[in-house]
Scaffold this motif. Sequence first.
Motif, PDB file in Angstrom:
ATOM      1  N   LYS A 150      28.400  21.433  58.670  1.00 15.82           N
ATOM      2  CA  LYS A 150      28.782  20.726  57.462  1.00 15.82           C
ATOM      3  C   LYS A 150      29.163  19.290  57.789  1.00 15.82           C
ATOM      4  O   LYS A 150      29.688  18.997  58.853  1.00 15.82           O
ATOM      5  CB  LYS A 150      29.956  21.424  56.753  1.00 15.82           C
ATOM      6  N   GLY A 151      28.895  18.394  56.825  1.00 14.96           N
ATOM      7  CA  GLY A 151      29.231  16.992  57.007  1.00 14.96           C
ATOM      8  C   GLY A 151      30.710  16.731  56.810  1.00 14.96           C
ATOM      9  O   GLY A 151      31.121  16.229  55.778  1.00 14.96           O
ATOM     10  N   ASN A 152      31.549  17.107  57.775  1.00 16.27           N
ATOM     11  CA  ASN A 152      32.984  16.897  57.638  1.00 16.27           C
ATOM     12  C   ASN A 152      33.529  16.139  58.835  1.00 16.27           C
ATOM     13  O   ASN A 152      32.800  15.740  59.730  1.00 16.27           O
ATOM     14  CB  ASN A 152      33.706  18.251  57.510  1.00 16.27           C
ATOM     15  N   GLY A 153      34.821  15.931  58.825  1.00 20.55           N
ATOM     16  CA  GLY A 153      35.442  15.158  59.890  1.00 20.55           C
ATOM     17  C   GLY A 153      35.228  15.754  61.265  1.00 20.55           C
ATOM     18  O   GLY A 153      35.087  15.043  62.246  1.00 20.55           O
ATOM     19  N   ASN A 154      35.212  17.094  61.358  1.00 21.13           N
ATOM     20  CA  ASN A 154      35.015  17.737  62.655  1.00 21.13           C
ATOM     21  C   ASN A 154      33.662  17.385  63.247  1.00 21.13           C
ATOM     22  O   ASN A 154      33.531  17.157  64.443  1.00 21.13           O
ATOM     23  CB  ASN A 154      35.152  19.258  62.521  1.00 21.13           C
ATOM     24  N   GLY A 160      31.053  11.705  68.315  1.00 17.25           N
ATOM     25  CA  GLY A 160      31.600  10.713  69.237  1.00 17.25           C
ATOM     26  C   GLY A 160      32.227  11.290  70.478  1.00 17.25           C
ATOM     27  O   GLY A 160      32.754  10.546  71.314  1.00 17.25           O
ATOM     28  N   GLU A 161      32.178  12.616  70.627  1.00 17.94           N
ATOM     29  CA  GLU A 161      32.873  13.275  71.733  1.00 17.94           C
ATOM     30  C   GLU A 161      32.367  12.819  73.100  1.00 17.94           C
ATOM     31  O   GLU A 161      33.140  12.697  74.053  1.00 17.94           O
ATOM     32  CB  GLU A 161      32.716  14.793  71.608  1.00 17.94           C
ATOM     33  N   ALA A 162      31.070  12.530  73.210  1.00 17.97           N
ATOM     34  CA  ALA A 162      30.487  12.176  74.515  1.00 17.97           C
ATOM     35  C   ALA A 162      31.126  10.927  75.115  1.00 17.97           C
ATOM     36  O   ALA A 162      31.150  10.759  76.337  1.00 17.97           O
ATOM     37  CB  ALA A 162      28.978  11.979  74.381  1.00 17.97           C
ATOM     38  N   VAL A 163      31.639  10.031  74.256  1.00 13.39           N
ATOM     39  CA  VAL A 163      32.270   8.811  74.766  1.00 13.39           C
ATOM     40  C   VAL A 163      33.724   8.694  74.320  1.00 13.39           C
ATOM     41  O   VAL A 163      34.338   7.635  74.435  1.00 13.39           O
ATOM     42  CB  VAL A 163      31.488   7.552  74.323  1.00 13.39           C
ATOM     43  N   GLY A 164      34.298   9.768  73.811  1.00 13.71           N
ATOM     44  CA  GLY A 164      35.705   9.779  73.461  1.00 13.71           C
ATOM     45  C   GLY A 164      36.050   8.947  72.245  1.00 13.71           C
ATOM     46  O   GLY A 164      37.170   8.437  72.155  1.00 13.71           O
ATOM     47  N   GLU A 165      35.129   8.793  71.304  1.00 14.39           N
ATOM     48  CA  GLU A 165      35.415   8.021  70.093  1.00 14.39           C
ATOM     49  C   GLU A 165      35.756   8.953  68.938  1.00 14.39           C
ATOM     50  O   GLU A 165      35.177  10.034  68.802  1.00 14.39           O
ATOM     51  CB  GLU A 165      34.227   7.125  69.728  1.00 14.39           C
TER      52      GLU A 165
END
Length: 293
Positions: A150-154, A160-165
């Motif tokens: 789903k298109g949510n904040g998670n 962005g997890e791969a670069v910590g954003e």
Amino acid sequence: MSKAGSAAKVKLSSYDDLFGNAEEKTGSEEQIIRAKLTDLHEFRNHPFRVLDDEKMEETTESISKYGVLVPGIARPRAEGGYEIIAGHRRKRGSERAGKEDMPVIVRNYTDDEATIIMVDSNIQREDILPSEKAKAYAMKYEAMKHQGRKGNGNTLDEVGEAVGESGKTVQRYIWLARLSDELLELVDRKKIGLVQGVDISFLSEDAQQWVLVILEESGANISTVQSAKLKEYGKSGELTLPMVRLILTEEKPKERKVTIKSEKISQFFSEEYSSEEIEGIILQLLEEWQKKQ
């Protein structure tokens, strides 16, 4: 958030984590081949630029001496040949080094799987332009949604997890991707700030073109006040070319700079506080003071 906290969020994938162990898969599922460079085609809508810059010179020199040490990743094309998922710079370096082929791992990835791997294998580079990051995040976000998320904040956080954003930062870049290529180039050249670029991204294609024309005519920069006005009038449907011209050519207020000597600050803050933390506390106290007036 502390620097350590931000760094802890960066998830670095090993070669095997990202692409799997090549020796564990055989048959139609995966092949390791030496593909002719002429059979290797660029990923569709590849957002990352491959430039003949200083780093490419280093890549070319390395390939000339040792060959391509880490195979690229590709998938078969219906039209023949292979679509590069990871390894565009290695291909270019091989061409410059006079090679005719390079090693690639060939797998039958879906469009969404290929897009996510393509983005994650490039996004951790240090020299990525805002336009590249914007287009890459937008592509990965759409691919993840296609996979049933789903298109949510998670989901934005995962992008962005791969670069910590953070998800908020990713969302801003995805908005930025809605800019025309010409305006994105101005963002890359720092003629338009990221905040201003996001504001302008909410405008229609016609309105964006008006902004571009006026900027080219005047050579002016856009302030956050001006971009906020453009966004506001754009949302209400009131924006016209004359109004864009008026907003972008209006005289900007003179910037006020206030300097407080360190010896005056040190009596209130210990050495543990950073400059950013001190600034934040001062602004917070000023806001509280203003409310009491």
